[in-house]
Motif scaffolding. Structure first.
Motif, PDB file in Angstrom:
ATOM      1  N   LEU A  76       0.820  -1.215   0.000  1.00 20.47           N
ATOM      2  CA  LEU A  76       0.000   0.000   0.000  1.00 20.47           C
ATOM      3  C   LEU A  76       0.852   1.262   0.000  1.00 20.47           C
ATOM      4  O   LEU A  76       0.480   2.271  -0.588  1.00 20.47           O
ATOM      5  N   ALA A  77       2.007   1.188   0.667  1.00 21.40           N
ATOM      6  CA  ALA A  77       2.887   2.358   0.774  1.00 21.40           C
ATOM      7  C   ALA A  77       3.955   2.392  -0.304  1.00 21.40           C
ATOM      8  O   ALA A  77       4.750   3.343  -0.351  1.00 21.40           O
ATOM      9  N   ALA A  78       3.993   1.364  -1.179  1.00 23.40           N
ATOM     10  CA  ALA A  78       5.001   1.296  -2.246  1.00 23.40           C
ATOM     11  C   ALA A  78       6.408   1.477  -1.686  1.00 23.40           C
ATOM     12  O   ALA A  78       7.200   2.294  -2.172  1.00 23.40           O
ATOM     13  N   HIS A  79       6.711   0.697  -0.665  1.00 19.30           N
ATOM     14  CA  HIS A  79       8.033   0.774  -0.028  1.00 19.30           C
ATOM     15  C   HIS A  79       8.284  -0.524   0.723  1.00 19.30           C
ATOM     16  O   HIS A  79       7.362  -1.103   1.298  1.00 19.30           O
ATOM     17  N   ARG A  80       9.538  -0.981   0.710  1.00 18.51           N
ATOM     18  CA  ARG A  80       9.857  -2.252   1.349  1.00 18.51           C
ATOM     19  C   ARG A  80      10.242  -2.115   2.816  1.00 18.51           C
ATOM     20  O   ARG A  80      10.722  -3.070   3.421  1.00 18.51           O
ATOM     21  N   GLY A  81      10.033  -0.937   3.364  1.00 18.44           N
ATOM     22  CA  GLY A  81      10.095  -0.786   4.805  1.00 18.44           C
ATOM     23  C   GLY A  81      11.466  -0.722   5.425  1.00 18.44           C
ATOM     24  O   GLY A  81      11.613  -0.959   6.616  1.00 18.44           O
ATOM     25  N   SER A  82      12.491  -0.406   4.662  1.00  8.96           N
ATOM     26  CA  SER A  82      13.822  -0.254   5.247  1.00  8.96           C
ATOM     27  C   SER A  82      14.531   0.879   4.530  1.00  8.96           C
ATOM     28  O   SER A  82      14.007   1.475   3.590  1.00  8.96           O
ATOM     29  N   LEU A  83      15.752   1.161   4.981  1.00 11.03           N
ATOM     30  CA  LEU A  83      16.536   2.215   4.353  1.00 11.03           C
ATOM     31  C   LEU A  83      16.754   1.934   2.870  1.00 11.03           C
ATOM     32  O   LEU A  83      16.876   2.837   2.056  1.00 11.03           O
ATOM     33  N   PHE A  84      16.785   0.654   2.506  1.00 12.52           N
ATOM     34  CA  PHE A  84      17.000   0.250   1.122  1.00 12.52           C
ATOM     35  C   PHE A  84      15.679  -0.066   0.413  1.00 12.52           C
ATOM     36  O   PHE A  84      15.668  -0.681  -0.648  1.00 12.52           O
ATOM     37  N   GLY A  85      14.568   0.348   1.009  1.00 16.82           N
ATOM     38  CA  GLY A  85      13.270  -0.144   0.572  1.00 16.82           C
ATOM     39  C   GLY A  85      12.589   0.609  -0.538  1.00 16.82           C
ATOM     40  O   GLY A  85      11.518   0.195  -0.990  1.00 16.82           O
ATOM     41  N   ALA A  86      13.137   1.732  -1.012  1.00 18.83           N
ATOM     42  CA  ALA A  86      12.488   2.461  -2.103  1.00 18.83           C
ATOM     43  C   ALA A  86      12.408   1.569  -3.336  1.00 18.83           C
ATOM     44  O   ALA A  86      13.338   0.821  -3.651  1.00 18.83           O
ATOM     45  N   ILE A  87      11.286   1.636  -4.047  1.00 20.12           N
ATOM     46  CA  ILE A  87      11.078   0.825  -5.237  1.00 20.12           C
ATOM     47  C   ILE A  87      11.404   1.672  -6.459  1.00 20.12           C
ATOM     48  O   ILE A  87      10.777   2.719  -6.667  1.00 20.12           O
ATOM     49  N   PRO A  88      12.377   1.267  -7.278  1.00 16.49           N
ATOM     50  CA  PRO A  88      12.767   2.083  -8.433  1.00 16.49           C
ATOM     51  C   PRO A  88      11.588   2.385  -9.352  1.00 16.49           C
ATOM     52  O   PRO A  88      10.801   1.502  -9.691  1.00 16.49           O
ATOM     53  N   GLY A  89      11.463   3.645  -9.731  1.00 19.66           N
ATOM     54  CA  GLY A  89      10.417   4.045 -10.652  1.00 19.66           C
ATOM     55  C   GLY A  89       9.025   4.093 -10.063  1.00 19.66           C
ATOM     56  O   GLY A  89       8.055   4.326 -10.786  1.00 19.66           O
ATOM     57  N   GLN A  90       8.915   3.878  -8.767  1.00 23.97           N
ATOM     58  CA  GLN A  90       7.595   3.884  -8.133  1.00 23.97           C
ATOM     59  C   GLN A  90       7.654   4.721  -6.856  1.00 23.97           C
ATOM     60  O   GLN A  90       7.928   4.205  -5.780  1.00 23.97           O
ATOM     61  N   ARG A 132      24.540   0.950  -8.302  1.00 19.45           N
ATOM     62  CA  ARG A 132      25.605   1.224  -7.337  1.00 19.45           C
ATOM     63  C   ARG A 132      25.446   2.597  -6.695  1.00 19.45           C
ATOM     64  O   ARG A 132      25.685   2.762  -5.487  1.00 19.45           O
ATOM     65  N   ALA A 133      25.014   3.586  -7.455  1.00 16.13           N
ATOM     66  CA  ALA A 133      24.850   4.928  -6.884  1.00 16.13           C
ATOM     67  C   ALA A 133      23.797   4.921  -5.787  1.00 16.13           C
ATOM     68  O   ALA A 133      23.983   5.537  -4.720  1.00 16.13           O
ATOM     69  N   ALA A 134      22.686   4.224  -6.029  1.00 20.14           N
ATOM     70  CA  ALA A 134      21.628   4.151  -5.016  1.00 20.14           C
ATOM     71  C   ALA A 134      22.112   3.399  -3.782  1.00 20.14           C
ATOM     72  O   ALA A 134      21.781   3.759  -2.646  1.00 20.14           O
ATOM     73  N   LEU A 135      22.895   2.349  -3.995  1.00 19.17           N
ATOM     74  CA  LEU A 135      23.433   1.590  -2.870  1.00 19.17           C
ATOM     75  C   LEU A 135      24.360   2.458  -2.023  1.00 19.17           C
ATOM     76  O   LEU A 135      24.250   2.496  -0.789  1.00 19.17           O
ATOM     77  N   ASP A 136      25.279   3.160  -2.663  1.00 15.81           N
ATOM     78  CA  ASP A 136      26.206   4.015  -1.922  1.00 15.81           C
ATOM     79  C   ASP A 136      25.456   5.105  -1.151  1.00 15.81           C
ATOM     80  O   ASP A 136      25.797   5.412  -0.006  1.00 15.81           O
ATOM     81  N   ASP A 137      24.423   5.660  -1.779  1.00 17.48           N
ATOM     82  CA  ASP A 137      23.640   6.704  -1.113  1.00 17.48           C
ATOM     83  C   ASP A 137      22.933   6.157   0.118  1.00 17.48           C
ATOM     84  O   ASP A 137      22.914   6.801   1.175  1.00 17.48           O
ATOM     85  N   ALA A 138      22.370   4.953   0.000  1.00 18.01           N
ATOM     86  CA  ALA A 138      21.680   4.346   1.139  1.00 18.01           C
ATOM     87  C   ALA A 138      22.657   4.056   2.277  1.00 18.01           C
ATOM     88  O   ALA A 138      22.341   4.273   3.453  1.00 18.01           O
ATOM     89  N   LEU A 139      23.841   3.576   1.950  1.00 19.15           N
ATOM     90  CA  LEU A 139      24.833   3.277   2.988  1.00 19.15           C
ATOM     91  C   LEU A 139      25.237   4.537   3.740  1.00 19.15           C
ATOM     92  O   LEU A 139      25.437   4.509   4.957  1.00 19.15           O
ATOM     93  N   ARG A 140      25.336   5.645   3.014  1.00 17.71           N
ATOM     94  CA  ARG A 140      25.711   6.909   3.671  1.00 17.71           C
ATOM     95  C   ARG A 140      24.602   7.443   4.567  1.00 17.71           C
ATOM     96  O   ARG A 140      24.857   8.266   5.452  1.00 17.71           O
ATOM     97  N   ARG A 141      23.360   6.965   4.350  1.00 19.24           N
ATOM     98  CA  ARG A 141      22.232   7.467   5.144  1.00 19.24           C
ATOM     99  C   ARG A 141      21.865   6.547   6.304  1.00 19.24           C
ATOM    100  O   ARG A 141      20.809   6.725   6.923  1.00 19.24           O
ATOM    101  N   LEU A 142      22.717   5.594   6.631  1.00 20.53           N
ATOM    102  CA  LEU A 142      22.444   4.759   7.798  1.00 20.53           C
ATOM    103  C   LEU A 142      22.301   5.632   9.045  1.00 20.53           C
ATOM    104  O   LEU A 142      23.041   6.606   9.215  1.00 20.53           O
ATOM    105  N   PRO A 143      21.340   5.312   9.924  1.00 23.57           N
ATOM    106  CA  PRO A 143      21.113   6.145  11.113  1.00 23.57           C
ATOM    107  C   PRO A 143      22.367   6.327  11.971  1.00 23.57           C
ATOM    108  O   PRO A 143      22.579   7.396  12.552  1.00 23.57           O
TER     109      PRO A 143
END
Length: 350
Positions: free
Chosen positions: A171-185, A262-273
């Motif tokens: 329903l929220a179009a998200h996988r519920g974690s820092l890496f959970g954004a769905i590409p193109g959605q 890879r760019a999205a992965l690196d960005d997510a790693l930098r945003r760890l709490p």
């Protein structure tokens, strides 16, 4: 003039027409509504600016011309094949000029046309009352467990087996974690998420258990509304379990899009709490460069996700329905787990 906007009432019409602009419709709309705007985004902005900054009469005259032209277009396209018995319900923002203007034209065609009193805001008040002010009558069972225990896939298998489920991540179009954004959605707005959630809830039988993933109070950037969150905080939980190695393999499969970007992965790693530090980020980068994503996933679980889950579970006072081992997290393991959950939920009784 229709005064209410519950789902049963809306379903009594052949079509629910949202006469607002596409941008307003995209933010949120009544379930099942079709967008036949009487003013485009640009036309609405133009008319509004003239109304406020220049002359109200001029704004109304220009707006009327746009509305007449746009409704004529809808009559020749989207509404061209509707029979004489067609019963549409029309709404705009507050049930004012836009919906009434369209309704007047459609009524002149001969269709039994209704306008929703209060417009979209009447629907929104209904959603807010159900999800913020009232108590939901459902008995929930939570699927809990460490990151990578395939909770969402198990939930989907339970739905296929006829169990009542609420898929908050869907329903929220998200996988519920820092890496959970769905590409193109992109995620829906908070209001649209709540509209989707209410539709899902209205389709459930309160006499039967409902299974939902044990999310935090937010799924990505979308907040779980208070009425549902209150029920979730008191619901019993069934914990799914698997070895760290099996979970790492599963995460690499489930997050293949992240592995490939890879760019999205690196960005997510930098945003760890918790900032991992420059050296650790460089080490993770080398693992990614080498294609060793299972090792990277294992480190992320060990250093970040598993400790966070352990801290949370120690403070979790909700009753436990036990632990269910998912083995290697292969499809056959998930099928077996779903079958066992059906048995356990059935044992809870009606």
């Amino acid at each position: 003039m229709l005064e209410t906007a519950d789902l049963a009432t809306l379903a009594g019409y052949d079509a629910v027409i949202d006469a607002r602009s596409p941008a307003e419709f995209a933010e949120d709309h009544a379930p099942g509504a079709i967008n036949l705007p009487v003013l485009s985004n640009e036309e609405r902005a133009e008319v509004g600016t003239i109304y406020v900054q220049q002359d109200r009469f001029l704004a109304r005259k220009i707006g009327a011309a746009y509305i007449a032209r746009n409704v004529a277009h809808h009559l020749q396209t989207a509404l061209a094949d509707q029979p004489g018995s067609f019963r549409p319900l029309i709404y705009c923002w507050r049930g004012g000029q836009r919906s009434n203007a369209m309704a007047t034209i459609l009524a002149q065609v001969g269709w039994r046309t209704a306008v929703l009193a209060g417009g979209y805001k009447t629907w929104r008040r209904h959603v807010s009352a159900r999800l913020y002010d009232q108590t939901l009558p459902f008995r929930l069972v939570l699927l809990d467990g460490y990151t990578g225990t395939a909770k969402t896939e198990v939930l989907q298998r339970l739905a296929a087996r006829g169990q009542q489920v609420i898929d908050l991540e869907g329903l929220a179009a998200h996988r519920g974690s820092l890496f959970g954004a769905i590409p193109g959605q992109p995620q829906p707005s908070q209001k649209l998420f709540e509209s989707r959630l209410l539709v899902a809830l209205e389709g459930l039988d309160p006499a039967r258990p409902v299974i939902v993933e044990a999310e935090s109070s937010k799924v990505g950037e979308r907040m779980v509304p208070p009425a549902l969150w209150d029920v979730m905080t008191a619901a019993p939980r069934l914990e799914l379990s698997a070895s760290p190695e099996a979970r790492a393999r599963y995460l690499v499969r489930a997050y293949g899009d992240m592995v490939e970007d890879r760019a999205a992965l690196d960005d997510a790693l930098r945003r760890l709490p918790t900032w991992p530090g420059r050296k650790r980020l460089e080490a993770w980068g080398r693992l990614a460069d080498a294609g060793d994503f299972e090792a990277l996933a294992l480190e992320l679980m060990t250093l970040h996700y598993d400790p966070a889950y352990l801290r949370s579970s120690r403070k979790d006072a909700r009753p436990s329905l036990g632990v269910l081992d998912l083995g290697a997290l292969e499809p056959a393991d998930l099928d077996a787990a779903a079958d066992e959950i059906v048995r356990r939920v059935g044992a809870l009784g009606a």
